[in-house]
Design a protein around this motif. Structure first.
Motif, short mmCIF file in Angstrom:
data_model
loop_
_atom_site.label_atom_id
_atom_site.label_comp_id
_atom_site.label_asym_id
_atom_site.label_seq_id
_atom_site.Cartn_x
_atom_site.Cartn_y
_atom_site.Cartn_z
N CYS B 93 0.82 -1.21 0.00
CA CYS B 93 0.00 0.00 0.00
C CYS B 93 0.85 1.26 0.00
O CYS B 93 0.37 2.32 -0.39
CB CYS B 93 -1.03 -0.02 1.12
SG CYS B 93 -0.38 0.35 2.73
N LYS B 158 1.87 8.88 0.42
CA LYS B 158 2.53 7.66 0.86
C LYS B 158 3.79 8.00 1.65
O LYS B 158 4.09 7.42 2.68
CB LYS B 158 2.93 6.83 -0.37
CG LYS B 158 1.79 6.25 -1.12
CD LYS B 158 2.27 5.35 -2.23
CE LYS B 158 2.71 6.14 -3.43
NZ LYS B 158 2.95 5.31 -4.62
N SER B 224 -8.48 -7.36 0.91
CA SER B 224 -7.94 -6.17 0.23
C SER B 224 -6.88 -6.52 -0.82
O SER B 224 -6.19 -5.64 -1.33
CB SER B 224 -7.36 -5.21 1.26
OG SER B 224 -6.36 -5.88 1.99
N ASP B 227 -7.06 -4.68 -4.19
CA ASP B 227 -6.72 -3.27 -4.03
C ASP B 227 -5.20 -3.10 -3.91
O ASP B 227 -4.61 -2.19 -4.48
CB ASP B 227 -7.40 -2.69 -2.78
CG ASP B 227 -8.92 -2.77 -2.88
OD1 ASP B 227 -9.41 -3.19 -3.95
OD2 ASP B 227 -9.61 -2.41 -1.92
N LEU B 228 -4.59 -4.02 -3.14
CA LEU B 228 -3.14 -3.96 -2.98
C LEU B 228 -2.43 -4.23 -4.29
O LEU B 228 -1.39 -3.64 -4.58
CB LEU B 228 -2.70 -4.97 -1.90
CG LEU B 228 -2.94 -4.50 -0.46
CD1 LEU B 228 -2.81 -5.67 0.50
CD2 LEU B 228 -1.97 -3.40 -0.08
N LEU B 231 -2.63 -0.98 -6.26
CA LEU B 231 -1.79 0.07 -5.67
C LEU B 231 -0.30 -0.22 -5.83
O LEU B 231 0.48 0.69 -6.12
CB LEU B 231 -2.10 0.19 -4.17
CG LEU B 231 -3.23 1.13 -3.77
CD1 LEU B 231 -3.51 0.99 -2.28
CD2 LEU B 231 -2.88 2.58 -4.08
N SER B 232 0.08 -1.47 -5.63
CA SER B 232 1.51 -1.79 -5.67
C SER B 232 2.05 -1.79 -7.09
O SER B 232 3.21 -1.48 -7.31
CB SER B 232 1.77 -3.15 -5.00
OG SER B 232 1.15 -4.18 -5.72
N PRO B 246 -7.50 4.91 -3.28
CA PRO B 246 -6.19 4.70 -2.66
C PRO B 246 -6.07 5.24 -1.24
O PRO B 246 -5.46 4.61 -0.39
CB PRO B 246 -5.21 5.43 -3.60
CG PRO B 246 -6.03 6.30 -4.46
CD PRO B 246 -7.42 5.78 -4.46
N THR B 249 -8.12 2.92 1.09
CA THR B 249 -7.48 1.60 1.17
C THR B 249 -6.21 1.67 2.00
O THR B 249 -5.97 0.84 2.88
CB THR B 249 -7.14 1.09 -0.25
OG1 THR B 249 -8.33 1.08 -1.00
CG2 THR B 249 -6.55 -0.30 -0.22
N ARG B 250 -5.39 2.71 1.71
CA ARG B 250 -4.11 2.83 2.42
C ARG B 250 -4.34 2.98 3.93
O ARG B 250 -3.67 2.35 4.73
CB ARG B 250 -3.34 4.04 1.87
CG ARG B 250 -1.89 4.05 2.24
CD ARG B 250 -1.14 5.13 1.50
NE ARG B 250 -1.12 4.90 0.09
CZ ARG B 250 -1.52 5.77 -0.84
NH1 ARG B 250 -1.95 6.95 -0.50
NH2 ARG B 250 -1.44 5.47 -2.11
N ILE B 253 -5.53 -0.37 5.43
CA ILE B 253 -4.44 -1.37 5.45
C ILE B 253 -3.40 -1.03 6.52
O ILE B 253 -2.92 -1.91 7.24
CB ILE B 253 -3.75 -1.42 4.06
CG1 ILE B 253 -4.69 -1.94 2.99
CG2 ILE B 253 -2.47 -2.26 4.11
CD1 ILE B 253 -4.98 -3.39 3.05
#
Lengths: 267, 345
Positions: B93, B158, B224, B227-228, B231-232, B246, B249-250, B253
């Motif tokens: 994430c 991030k 998740s 989603d990961l 994102l990754s 994002p 989700t971030r 997580i």
């Protein structure tokens, strides 16, 4: 024709800087529309507003008559697919798995037979069959771009947004990518696909687009067919260059020959 | 069915097989590990016979097996799995392979809580055995709360999460150093012992509770996975285009990962390396698809922690080398070998 996308009076500000102002246009189902404009004209910002990556400062974007701001991200992604200029990542996946991400809006957790088949067919359509199990980060720029487009196609969206899809590619790859987008728009699909492509190459736009939106300083200077929009006056005003226009014939597309930059006074 | 689809199905099958074989090996090793120990009343063969039901156990033997070795082994499995899973999710994430469960400052918060309990006797609970654990857990939860607050800010990136984590680590570290400066020799020794990381501290009840929490949270992590993946692989804009929020989700997580980490290290002390190494080892074996990476990291984390602890308590028996130390000593070179070997290939 039905209006697929309707952008009304759209504005976007980064702090006090006005990036988009009073932008207004429509896209019909099955249309290939190119956005042209100088660097910083707001092309990428416009695409990101449509896809809800950015929130507009004012105005309204409707997709099939529904306000995009009132739709959640997962619902939008079933209708709109966005292809960024490039993606870079610290982690890598196989090409098949990257394209499978396009099915994310349609599946909850497990992948069904239909999803596998959709991805396989898309890979074949974009000539990526031989790359299916290669690592995404081991591909060339052109191949990666095709994979990201494949992900967008596998998404089964009716509107594809491309942010400068040919900017990092060599001539052959540029032509190939634009032809593929054109095929997507013109072929008979279950869902009729439209494309909105932000692009720098005016000749590519003239050759492939049904319509052009010419952005200048955040607003649409003119929109219409390539022949109407790509005039010497418009191009010199937007790009600050002198050019010569060769009209479209039965065998050749409209062609723009850029001659020189204009000095400040001329512009 | 299309040829490519069939190949993908075959690939999935092979990966699932690898995962199940890894689970099997870990379970067998856990059984074998029950036989290792320094007690003269219970050698390896006797342990195996008792476990396999071939021989009856005496009261002492039963006590050693089920009240000493079993909680320790279960803690290794559950703790290693939780930290590895947290590490894998956080790396994904935040799109950063250098991230581990300790990056957000959760462990530093726990260390500060433990130091306050040990040096100043500043605790919330009056039960001495639980004072340090409760403090460590509470202070790591404060860090989780900061992460939640941070995640609610629209502009948080991030990088902000990582930088705030580093800032928390420095602040907590400075306070712990100050407390150490004024601590007595006995308190210093206790603090140092806590920071080594050990699986012998939690008793069976503690371990069972930790197991319940980790097992309950495992499906949330697995849920998740898509989603990961988005994102990754492609970052925020790419994730949005595939229907992933994002920011939301971030946040979820990171809170999940920080909570998993808190639950484990409050009881065990600092065990960090497994959260960095196990996800990367799993990536090399099973790839970066989080639907398989999360369970695989959990299994590798469990195995790695159990292996390190078993080695730590048998290598120089009856002296026990703390699991945190062993993990770094054996895991570090192995991790480097795997990464360099993979790069060469």
């Amino acid at each position: 024709m039905n209006s697929l996308l309707h952008v009304q009076n759209l504005g976007f500000h980064w702090g006090k800087r006005k990036v988009l102002d009073e932008v207004q246009f429509e896209i019909q189902a099955g249309e290939f529309v190119a956005i042209l404009g100088e660097n910083g004209a707001g092309k990428s910002t416009l695409l990101k507003c449509i896809n809800k990556i950015l929130k507009p400062s004012y105005g309204e974007i409707s997709l099939n008559g529904k306000n995009v701001q009132s739709m959640d991200i997962i619902e939008i992604s079933k209708h709109i697919s966005y292809v960024p200029q490039s993606i870079s990542s610290q982690f890598s996946m196989s090409v098949f798995d990257v394209v499978m991400l396009g099915r994310r809006p349609h599946i909850t957790w497990s992948v069904g037979k239909n999803d596998l088949e959709k991805v396989s067919k898309t890979l074949k359509f974009l000539g990526l069959e031989d790359f299916a199990f290669r690592k995404f980060d081991q591909l060339s720029g052109g191949e990666r771009q095709r994979v990201i487009i494949a992900k967008a196609v596998a998404q089964d969206a009716s509107l594809l947004l491309f942010d400068e899809p040919t900017s990092d590619l060599d001539l052959k790859n540029q032509i190939q990518i634009m032809k593929k987008i054109n095929t997507l728009v013109s072929r008979e699909n279950e869902v009729q696909v439209s494309a909105l492509v932000a692009i720098h190459d005016i000749n590519m736009a003239a050759r492939f687009a049904d319509r052009i939106l010419l952005l200048h300083e955040g607003s649409i200077l003119q929109q219409g067919t390539p022949s109407n929009v790509l005039t010497e006056t418009n191009l010199s005003k937007v790009f600050g260059v002198t050019c010569e226009i060769e009209a479209k014939t039965e065998t050749t597309p409209l062609r723009i020959i850029v001659k020189d930059e204009m000095d400040g006074e001329e512009k | 069915m299309h040829e490519i689809s069939l190949q993908q199905l075959q690939k999935n099958k092979t990966q699932m097989m690898t995962l199940f074989v890894s689970i099997g090996i870990t379970m067998i090793f856990a059984l074998v590990a029950m036989g290792f120990g320094s007690s003269k009343n219970l050698d390896f063969l006797t342990s195996m016979k008792i476990l396999l039901g071939i021989q009856e156990s005496t009261g002492l033997q039963s006590d050693i097996l089920w009240n000493l070795r079993f909680p320790r082994i279960l803690m290794a499995l559950v703790g290693g799995a939780a930290l590895a899973m947290a590490g894998a999710m956080m790396q994904g994430c935040l799109g950063n392979p250098l991230v581990s469960p300790l990056t957000l400052g959760v462990a530093s918060g726990a260390a500060l809580g433990a130091a306050l309990a040990i040096v100043l006797d500043l605790t919330l609970v009056s039960i001495p055995e639980l004072a340090i654990v409760a403090n460590a857990f509470l202070f790591s939860l404060i860090v989780v709360f900061i992460i939640i607050k941070l995640g609610s800010m629209r502009s948080v990136s991030k990088e902000s999460y990582i930088l705030i984590g580093i800032a928390i680590t420095f602040i907590a570290g400075a306070i712990v150093s100050t407390l150490q400066y004024f601590a007595t020799d006995a308190q210093l020794s206790q603090l140092a012992h806590w920071s080594f990381g050990s699986l012998s501290r939690p008793n069976l009840t503690n371990v069972l509770w930790i197991s319940v929490v980790v097992i309950t949270l495992f499906p949330s992590g697995l849920k998740s996975a898509w989603d990961l993946n988005a994102l990754s692989i492609g970052g925020d804009d790419f994730a949005i285009s595939t229907g992933v929020n994002p920011v939301k989700t971030r946040k979820s997580i990171l809170v999940l990962s920080a909570f998993l980490t808190s639950v484990v290290i409050a009881f065990t002390g600092l065990i960090g390396f497994v959260g960095l190494a196990a996800p990367h080892m799993s990536r090399l074996v099973i790839g970066n698809d989080y639907r398989k990476l999360i369970p695989c990291s959990a299994v590798f984390g469990a195995f790695l922690t159990l292996f390190a602890d078993t080695l730590g308590r048998t290598l120089f028996a009856p002296i026990v080398i703390p699991v945190g130390v062993m993990l770094s000593i054996i895991g570090g070179p192995f991790f480097m070998y795997l990464l360099l070997n993979n790069r060469g290939a």
